[in-house]
Design a protein around this motif. Structure first.
Motif, short mmCIF file in Angstrom:
data_model
loop_
_atom_site.label_atom_id
_atom_site.label_comp_id
_atom_site.label_asym_id
_atom_site.label_seq_id
_atom_site.Cartn_x
_atom_site.Cartn_y
_atom_site.Cartn_z
N THR A 1 -6.35 -5.43 -4.23
CA THR A 1 -4.99 -6.06 -4.12
C THR A 1 -5.15 -7.79 -4.04
O THR A 1 -6.62 -8.14 -3.66
CB THR A 1 -4.27 -5.80 -2.19
N GLN A 2 -4.07 -8.32 -4.61
CA GLN A 2 -4.37 -9.58 -4.42
C GLN A 2 -2.65 -9.83 -3.85
O GLN A 2 -2.53 -9.46 -3.42
CB GLN A 2 -3.85 -10.29 -5.73
N ASP A 3 -2.98 -11.51 -3.09
CA ASP A 3 -1.39 -11.28 -1.97
C ASP A 3 -0.62 -12.55 -2.94
O ASP A 3 0.17 -12.95 -2.93
CB ASP A 3 -1.86 -12.29 -0.90
N THR A 4 -0.78 -13.23 -4.46
CA THR A 4 -0.24 -13.92 -5.24
C THR A 4 0.24 -12.89 -6.67
O THR A 4 -0.32 -12.43 -6.98
CB THR A 4 -0.29 -15.36 -5.18
N THR A 5 1.15 -13.48 -6.93
CA THR A 5 1.44 -12.89 -8.51
C THR A 5 1.99 -13.97 -8.92
O THR A 5 1.68 -15.77 -8.01
CB THR A 5 3.12 -12.61 -8.24
N LYS B 1 4.36 -13.50 -2.89
CA LYS B 1 3.13 -13.05 -2.39
C LYS B 1 3.48 -12.55 -0.59
O LYS B 1 4.78 -12.48 -0.85
CB LYS B 1 2.00 -14.61 -1.41
N GLU B 2 2.48 -12.16 0.00
CA GLU B 2 2.41 -10.91 0.98
C GLU B 2 3.14 -11.66 1.57
O GLU B 2 2.77 -12.70 2.68
CB GLU B 2 1.39 -9.98 0.82
N GLY B 3 4.13 -11.22 2.75
CA GLY B 3 5.14 -11.50 3.62
C GLY B 3 6.74 -12.55 3.40
O GLY B 3 7.06 -12.93 4.11
N LYS C 1 15.15 0.13 4.31
CA LYS C 1 14.58 0.80 4.60
C LYS C 1 13.66 0.47 3.11
O LYS C 1 13.67 -0.72 2.52
CB LYS C 1 15.09 1.94 2.99
N PRO C 2 12.38 0.83 3.94
CA PRO C 2 10.93 0.82 3.49
C PRO C 2 11.05 1.20 1.61
O PRO C 2 11.34 2.18 1.15
CB PRO C 2 9.37 1.13 3.46
N ILE D 1 7.77 -8.39 1.08
CA ILE D 1 6.57 -8.03 1.00
C ILE D 1 5.54 -7.80 1.90
O ILE D 1 5.19 -8.25 1.98
CB ILE D 1 6.34 -9.08 -0.61
N ALA D 2 5.57 -6.43 2.07
CA ALA D 2 3.91 -5.70 2.44
C ALA D 2 2.07 -6.19 1.69
O ALA D 2 1.65 -6.72 1.90
CB ALA D 2 4.09 -4.70 3.18
N ARG D 3 2.39 -5.63 0.11
CA ARG D 3 1.63 -5.15 -0.08
C ARG D 3 1.96 -5.82 -1.83
O ARG D 3 2.89 -5.63 -2.11
CB ARG D 3 0.62 -3.99 -0.46
#
Length: 163
Positions: free
Chosen positions: A4-8, A13-15, A39-40, A140-142
């Motif tokens: 997993t990476q936390d940015t695009t 980014k995640e969060g 809803k997720p 964004i969780a992941r």
């Protein structure tokens, strides 16, 4: 296991809050961030319907769909294919979850997955196979970038169950 990476590419980014979207989807449906509010869900981007890797990925999500739904999650696949091609793909492999069409490219751009790619020395623009797990809070969780299909659905399901 997929990294997993936390940015695009565009800095998501995640969060971060998931970018808004509304798209036509397979089997006469429409999908939108607004209708998923509270809803997720899983939003996965793939390059092209009915190609080997994309078929394996879609069938993997389809096989695990009951588990995702059991965990309270919706699964949505996104490509730039026209709805007609997505309908054929869904019919051929009995894919019951929505396959959304982003023909104009606004959603793939907003999520930072429309990137320059290279094949046999030629460069072109295409979708970077990426999956986003969005929480019920709309954040964004992941993020999974440059997804390798084997083991990916299981990794997403594990993360989804942990939400």
């Amino acid at each position: 296991m997929t990294d997993t990476q936390d940015t695009t590419k565009n800095g998501l980014k995640e969060g971060d809050t998931a970018p808004d979207f509304k798209m036509e989807a397979s089997r006469g449906r429409t999908v939108s961030l607004a209708e998923l509010k509270g809803k997720p869900f899983v939003l996965y981007f793939y390059p092209k319907a009915d190609t080997p890797g994309c078929t394996k990925e879609a069938c993997g999500f389809s096989e695990a769909l009951g588990q995702f739904e059991g965990a309270g999650l919706t699964v949505i696949g996104v490509s730039r294919d026209p709805v007609k091609a997505l309908d054929k793909f869904a019919e051929k492999y009995d894919l019951t979850f929505p396959l959304a069409s982003d023909e104009a490219g606004s959603v793939t751009e907003a999520y930072g997955v429309w990137v320059e790619k290279s094949l046999y020395g030629k460069t072109y623009m295409g979708i970077d196979r990426t999956t986003f797990l969005i929480g019920a809070d709309g954040k964004i969780a992941r993020i999974w970038k440059k997804v390798k299909v084997p083991g990916h659905v299981e990794a997403v399901l594990d993360a989804a169950k942990a939400l």
